[in-house]
Every structure is written in C-alpha cells, then in structure tokens.
Write a protein that holds these residues in place. Structure first.
Motif, PDB file in Angstrom:
ATOM      1  N   SER B  79      11.985   2.122 -12.151  1.00 61.74           N
ATOM      2  CA  SER B  79      11.386   1.146 -11.236  1.00 61.74           C
ATOM      3  C   SER B  79      12.487   0.518 -10.406  1.00 61.74           C
ATOM      4  CB  SER B  79      10.635   0.070 -12.020  1.00 61.74           C
ATOM      5  OG  SER B  79      11.544  -0.670 -12.807  1.00 61.74           O
ATOM      6  N   SER B  81      12.874  -3.088  -8.244  1.00 58.97           N
ATOM      7  CA  SER B  81      12.207  -4.346  -7.921  1.00 58.97           C
ATOM      8  C   SER B  81      12.030  -4.459  -6.417  1.00 58.97           C
ATOM      9  CB  SER B  81      13.032  -5.516  -8.453  1.00 58.97           C
ATOM     10  OG  SER B  81      14.322  -5.508  -7.889  1.00 58.97           O
ATOM     11  N   TYR B  83      10.452  -2.483  -4.481  1.00 57.53           N
ATOM     12  CA  TYR B  83      10.304  -1.207  -3.785  1.00 57.53           C
ATOM     13  C   TYR B  83       9.315  -0.318  -4.530  1.00 57.53           C
ATOM     14  CZ  TYR B  83      14.379  -2.228  -0.892  1.00 57.53           C
ATOM     15  OH  TYR B  83      15.247  -2.784   0.002  1.00 57.53           O
ATOM     16  N   ASP B  84       8.571   0.425  -3.774  1.00 53.85           N
ATOM     17  CA  ASP B  84       7.691   1.438  -4.340  1.00 53.85           C
ATOM     18  C   ASP B  84       8.158   2.803  -3.851  1.00 53.85           C
ATOM     19  OD1 ASP B  84       6.054  -0.373  -5.655  1.00 53.85           O
ATOM     20  OD2 ASP B  84       4.906  -0.758  -3.835  1.00 53.85           O
ATOM     21  N   GLY B  85       7.804   3.811  -4.608  1.00 54.40           N
ATOM     22  CA  GLY B  85       8.052   5.172  -4.139  1.00 54.40           C
ATOM     23  C   GLY B  85       9.409   5.724  -4.497  1.00 54.40           C
ATOM     24  N   ASP B  87      10.443   5.819  -7.756  1.00 54.34           N
ATOM     25  CA  ASP B  87      10.411   6.216  -9.162  1.00 54.34           C
ATOM     26  C   ASP B  87      10.671   7.709  -9.292  1.00 54.34           C
ATOM     27  OD1 ASP B  87       9.646   3.648  -9.257  1.00 54.34           O
ATOM     28  OD2 ASP B  87       7.729   3.982 -10.249  1.00 54.34           O
ATOM     29  N   ASP B 101      17.669   0.618   3.537  1.00 55.37           N
ATOM     30  CA  ASP B 101      16.628  -0.358   3.826  1.00 55.37           C
ATOM     31  C   ASP B 101      17.229  -1.740   4.042  1.00 55.37           C
ATOM     32  OD1 ASP B 101      13.636  -0.929   3.830  1.00 55.37           O
ATOM     33  OD2 ASP B 101      14.392  -2.409   2.399  1.00 55.37           O
ATOM     34  N   ARG B 477      10.555 -11.887  -0.769  1.00 56.74           N
ATOM     35  CA  ARG B 477      10.869 -11.884  -2.180  1.00 56.74           C
ATOM     36  C   ARG B 477      11.753 -13.070  -2.565  1.00 56.74           C
ATOM     37  NH1 ARG B 477      10.699  -6.516  -1.048  1.00 56.74           N
ATOM     38  NH2 ARG B 477      12.780  -6.484  -0.206  1.00 56.74           N
TER      39      ARG B 477
END
Lengths: 187, 555
Positions: B79, B81, B83-85, B87, B101, B477
């Motif tokens: 994972s 924190s 962020y998605d995608g 993994d 990013d 965040r």
C-alpha cells in the motif's frame, strides 16, 4: 521368498518348499490352529499337517494366494482335529462360541447340510461378504474364519468389545436374511 | 451336528476375503493426518501471508507531503498512503511514481526542493538503490533536487532526521525540528555535522532572505560598527532563523532573524564571554521541550561547521578567513557563569531604530501567546497593512469583501456563523468586510478578498477566484492553512505581494506578506487587483485553536 517361487519349489518337488513355507507362514498357520485348538502340541501338529497337505496338493493345484490356501488348510485341519477331540475339550473354545453364534443364522430345526454342500454355501457367503462394508466384512472373517476372540478383534480395530459384538450381531442378521432371500434356508 | 457345514463353508470363502482382514493403518492415523494436513495448510497460509501480505518493510518519502510505502518481504508494494494503483509494484517503480507525482503536483519544487527518503527494515544497499531512483527522476525531470537518505522507524523519515539533528546539536529540540520543512532540515544538515545519513544535492534557499540580507538587518539594528559578525542557520520557536552574532570589544549581540520573512524574532545583548550561554538559554527558553524525543542522548554543543563570517569594514572583508577564525574564537562557548556575577537570562533587546524592511515594529518579534493585539495608538505604517480578522468556520461559495483603503489596521470582521447566505451577501455588500475561512476535509483555507464596488471586471475575477482558490500544490492530506489575498487599486499600477511566512502562535495565525512596488509608487498606495496564495503546514491542534488571523504587510 516370494509366494510364486515357493509354489514353484512345490511344483519342482523341492523339499525346501516346506522350509520356505514354514519360514514365511509358520506363525500365521500356527496362530490359526492355536485359535481353534488352544493347545500348543495339537496346533503344531496341525501346522505340520498343513505343510504335508500343501505338498500333496501342489501340484496339480496352483493357489492364486498361497497365504489364503495355507490358512484354509490349517483351519480345516484344525477343525477336523477339534471335532475328533472329546466334547469336554471343545467346550469353552472359540470354535464352540462361533458355532453357536452362526447357529442364529440357521433355524434350529434345519440342518444346513440337508440342502447344500459346503462349496455352494461358501459361494453364497463370499457374495454376501463382498456386499458388506469393509470393516464389517473384516470383522466377520476375523471372527468366523480365523476364530479370533472378540476381545482381540476389538483391540485390533480399536473398537470396544460391545461394538464388535453389535457389529457381528447385525452381520449375522443380514446373513440370515440373505440366506432366506436366496432360498438357502426357510424363514 | 448343527451348522458345522456353515462353519466349513466359512472356511471355503474366496481367498481375497481371507487375506484382506487386517484393519487399515489409516484408521487410527486418519484423524492425526487430517490435523497434520490442517496444520500444514495453516502454516502454508501463514507463510504465504508473511511473504505476500504482511508488511515487512517500509519506505517513507517526506517533502511537503508525507508518503509511506508498505512493502512485503518480496519488496513489492502492499500500500501507499494517499495513492492508489501502486500495489504490487516494486519499491523502485513505486518510489519513482510517487516522486514524479510530487514533482508534478508541486510537493517538491524549486523552493522546497528536498525529499527525505527513509527506509525501515531495508538494507543499506536497498536504500541506496531507492535513493538513486529518486535521483534519476530528478535528473530526467531536469530538477535540481536534494535528497536526504537515512534509515528510520515507523515515525517516518522526517522524524528520523529531526531526531538525529536534535541528538547532534544541543541547541535544537526534537519537537522544534519536526515542525521544520524537509528543506529546512536539509539546510541545517548542511550547516551542522550529523552522521549516519547521506545528503545529495543542495537544499534550496530561495524561500529565505539569505544570509547577506540577514546580516544587513542585524547591522541596521546595531551600533557596533566594525564588529565581527557571523551568520548561521538555527531554529527558534520551531522556525528556521538566521542567528547573527555580533561581537566587538566587550559587547556582544545576537539576532534571531526569521529566515522566511526577515523579521527579527528577538535580539540579545550580552558580553562576548556570555554570548553562547545566553543564546543557548534564550533558545531553550523558547524552544519546545523534547518530551517526545526518542533520543535522550546529546552530544557536546558545537559551533556550526562553516559559519558565514562577514566583517562590516572593507578592510576586514578582505580577510574573511582570519575573520572567520577570529569569530569562531570569540563566539566559542564560554564557561558556565556563576549566579553571583552573571545574569541567568539575557535581557531582550529591541532595536531602537526602525528596521528598513519590516514594519510595523511589533512584527519584528514573533508574537507569543502573551502578545497583545496592537492598539490604534501604534504608529501607522505606510500601508494600511495589518488586517485583524476573525477566522470563521464557514462553508459555502461566498466571498466577503472590503475596499483595501477602508481597512483599518486592526479591522475585525464579525462572525458570520449565524447568518444565512442571503444575509451574508447583504453583509458583504453593506459592510465590505474581509475574510472567510472555509474547510474542505482537513484543509482549511482563508479567502481574504477586497475589491471596489462597481467594477464588473473585478467582480468577474473574484468569481473566478471561487473556483481557483485552491492552488494545485495544496494537498488535502495535510493540514494546511492557505491564505489567498486579493486586493486591488488603480489599474495603472501594479503591486506584487508574496506571502513570506505563516506562523502560528497561540490562537493567532500571523501571515507575513511582502509587498513590492515600483520605487516611484512606494508612497502611492494603489495596489492593483492581485491574488496570491501561500500555504503553511500547521498541526491540527494548532489549527483548531486558531481564531484570529493577522495579516502583516511589509514592503
């Protein structure tokens, strides 16, 4: 030595066949005889008679299972010996108990031998046993072929004695129903 | 003989029925085998879980935002924190993606160009590989970034840096250091010697006034001409400051100058012998105690590695090297004084002459919780430069307004919590007041807008602000205080305003805004419509306590 080679020795009339048979199946035969006769000397004599009978039978007979062949011989010889003994000697033995138990399968008024010879009845019995669950079949054979005490069977299968007795009772009832159904005996 | 024939028949049954009479060995072992199989399966699942699902290590990336990458024992990302995608990716790929990013979103930029890379339960070689990955991203993006690489715990990379600095430098406390940005910490790391971490690249100092400017400010406030002066970075009240030491004869002065705004936070007068002790006492008095610092070990206080030594005379400036050495000698820590002959605390010194850059004069000292709101009796600065507004927790597309020239120095806006939107609009139109603060998730931002009525173009522009109020480089965040300033005046002239810093003290947020004008317009205050954003990370506790905002305009 493999059974096939031992049988070969019999066919070659090689006397070492007896020694090899005793070496491999001596204890097995002795246990069967002892289970029926309960006497060491009689049992040893029966085992020796078994070897002689085997020597005489092979050839021409070539058993598919040497152990079963020897077991049957030992059992038959031991029973013959037992029947020749006095009634007092037989009393209390597993043979007497087993015989009484099997009597449940046959009406008291009927003599089985009146209708069948043993060969035909054995065929029916084999068919019946094959239809039984494995454990019930093994317990039945242990009890009525090898004439083993219930206590020993129970220990062997890790069952209680009552369970073995109950299992044998149900099997005998099934056998009776089968014999009636087949017309072997009257209901 | 009854049934003996049946007994004989039993003796003649088929051979296989006779030989197959022994109970299966599995009768007794079957339950055990089942249990064993179940245990093996559980162990297998446990092993697979440990290998593929259970976090075994972590990578922390700290810049303006903090990102944690949890890795399994295969080095794959479990994972990330925020962020998605990512993994299932390798750590290198994920670190590269997050770094890109951060660059794209402005979490790292020319002003805050430092990225702290901390690794937890990874080898030195693996950390070096990840550091190189970040460096490669910087290179391909043609970005002059700086990297701090070090092992850390689950407290994160920035905390690890703060911990090491606090352990190495007696003046610093962990709690103060952790409030600094990654770039601030990197500047300190370049100033002081700290072991067991790797530095690459140079931290940006573009957001600060610079040592030369700090020196000028100190010079403008001292009468010690021709003195030995050293300028170093330090920490004061959780902020990066320039610490200017001035020594001449038997007199010594020390100035703590805010690195962002150039405001003199405090000034001390003492003797050369007592200078270091006085500085230490002042810093300790004002810095946060290290109650939460994991490291209780400290080293002997040290003088910065390479203090910038500047002499005020031309002759002295030609002998920088000797001056530096002389300065080191004169500013070396003095023996601990005895109470009988030396004061235990320094006497705060406020310069008597007005500073060149900052005004009003009270802004030269970073306000403390005991600071009082200035009164109307204070000298009026050239600009109507201080807006004192209440912070409103108010949500809605709404902008208050006030003509800039109508701002009194300490204009106070009424609390609009109880007003409907229509009432607010009426208030807006009638009162021309200033400022709302809105919340979006954990982001708070203030919108301070002023404009002239009757100017349609300005009205349109303000409406646009409603949509563009959140700059791209603000991250939801993080807790952030975002200030948007919009004011205007005559179109003929322009004014640039840069929010220098945002500092929290007690229940007040102080915003230093530096305004620059064309020189011929300095006294002609007609600022053009101008919008400016700035952000400052503040922790939630501080943010929740804020109920007052002070805008301090400097030129």
């Amino acid at each position: 030595m493999e059974d096939e080679k031992i049988v070969g020795l019999y066919f070659e009339r090689d006397e070492t066949a007896i020694a090899e048979t005793s070496k491999k199946y001596g204890k097995y035969c002795y246990s069967i005889a002892m289970g029926i006769l309960h006497q060491r000397e009689d049992s040893e004599e029966c085992v020796n008679d078994t070897y002689v009978s085997a020597w005489n039978a092979m050839p021409p007979h070539r058993p598919r299972s040497l152990s079963a062949f020897l077991g049957k011989l030992t059992r038959r010889i031991s029973l013959k010996r037992l029947r020749s003994l006095s009634a007092e000697k037989r009393g209390g033995g597993e043979y007497t108990l087993a015989l009484e138990e099997l009597g449940e399968c046959v009406p008291a008024s009927e003599r089985v031998e009146d209708r069948f010879d043993a060969q035909e009845l054995a065929a029916h019995l084999s068919a019946f046993l094959r239809r039984l669950p494995e454990v019930e079949r093994k317990v039945f054979v242990q009890r009525y072929f090898y004439l083993k005490p219930v206590k020993e069977i129970a220990r062997s299968f890790h069952f209680s004695q009552s369970k073995v007795k109950s299992m044998l009772y149900r099997t005998r009832q099934k056998l009776r129903e089968t014999l009636v159904k087949e017309g072997d005996i009257d209901d | 003989m009854t049934d003996e024939l049946l007994m004989d028949a039993v003796g003649m049954i088929d051979d296989d029925l006779i030989t197959d009479v022994e109970p299966r060995r599995t009768y007794r072992l079957a339950p055990l085998a089942g249990i064993a199989a179940a245990i093996l399966m559980l162990i297998g699942i446990g092993v697979l879980y440990a290998i593929f699902v259970m976090p075994s290590s972590a990578v922390y990336l700290d810049s303006r935002e903090s990102v944690k990458l949890s890795l399994n024992s295969c080095g794959r990302v479990l994972s990330v924190s925020g962020y998605d995608g990512l993994d299932g990716m390798t750590a290198e790929v994920a670190v590269a993606a997050v770094t890109r990013d951060m660059l794209d979103s402005g979490a790292i930029d020319a002003k805050e160009n430092t990225l702290i890379l901390g690794t937890e339960r990874l080898s030195e070689q693996e950390r070096a590989t990840l550091t190189q990955t970040v460096q490669d991203v910087f290179t391909e993006s043609r970005f002059h970034g700086a990297i701090i690489s070090l092992p850390c715990t689950d407290r994160g990379a920035k905390a690890a840096v703060a911990e090491k600095l606090a352990a190495a430098v007696e003046l610093f406390s962990f709690n103060d250091l952790r409030q600094l940005s990654a770039n601030d910490l990197n500047i300190l790391l370049h100033e002081y010697e700290v072991e067991d971490l790797i530095l690459s690249g140079e931290p940006s100092e573009s957001g600060y006034i610079g040592k030369a400017a700090a020196l000028k400010r100190a010079e403008a406030n001292t009468d010690l001409s021709g003195a030995n002066i050293t300028v170093t970075y330090s920490v004061y009240q959780g902020h990066l400051v320039y610490l200017v030491r001035i020594i001449k004869g038997d007199r010594a002065e020390a100035y703590f100058i805010n690195a962002d705004s150039g405001v003199i936070a405090t000034a001390l007068k003492t003797t050369p012998e007592q200078l270091e002790q006085t500085i230490r006492a002042e810093v300790k008095k004002n810095n946060s105690p290290d109650a939460q610092s994991p490291s209780g070990q400290r080293t002997v206080p040290e003088t910065p590695q390479t203090p910038v030594a500047v002499n005020t005379t031309d002759a002295q400036s030609r002998t920088d090297q000797s001056a530096t050495e002389a300065s080191r000698e004169t500013t070396a820590p003095a023996p601990l004084p005895t109470a009988a002959i030396l004061p235990t605390t320094a006497v705060p010194f406020v310069p008597t002459e007005p500073a060149v850059f900052e005004k009003p004069t009270e802004s030269q000292t970073i306000p403390t919780e005991q600071a009082t709101v200035p009164t109307e009796a204070e000298p009026t600065p050239l600009l109507a430069d201080i807006a004192y507004v209440e912070v409103l927790n108010y949500t809605g597309a709404y902008g208050n307004k006030v003509p800039f020239e109508q701002l009194s120095r300490y204009d106070k806006v009424m609390n609009l919590d109880g007003y409907s939107d229509q009432e607010k609009e009426q208030l807006t139109m009638q009162d021309n007041r200033l400022a709302v603060i809105r919340s979006s998730r954990d982001l708070f931002y203030l919108e301070a807008i002023a404009y002239d009525e009757g100017d349609d173009a300005l009205m349109d522009y303000l409406e646009d602000i409603e949509e563009t109020i959140i700059p791209d480089n603000v991250f939801f965040r993080d807790y952030a205080l975002v200030i948007a300033i919009c004011y205007h005046g005559d179109y003929r002239y322009s004014v640039n305003s840069d929010i220098q810093s945002i500092q929290i003290s007690g229940n007040t947020a102080y915003v230093w805004i530096n305004c620059t004008y064309p020189s011929n317009l300095f006294n002609d205050i007609s600022p053009l419509l101008h919008t400016n954003f700035a952000t400052a990370k503040v922790n939630k506790k501080d943010l929740d306590n804020i109920d007052t905002l002070k805008l301090i305009f400097t030129t």
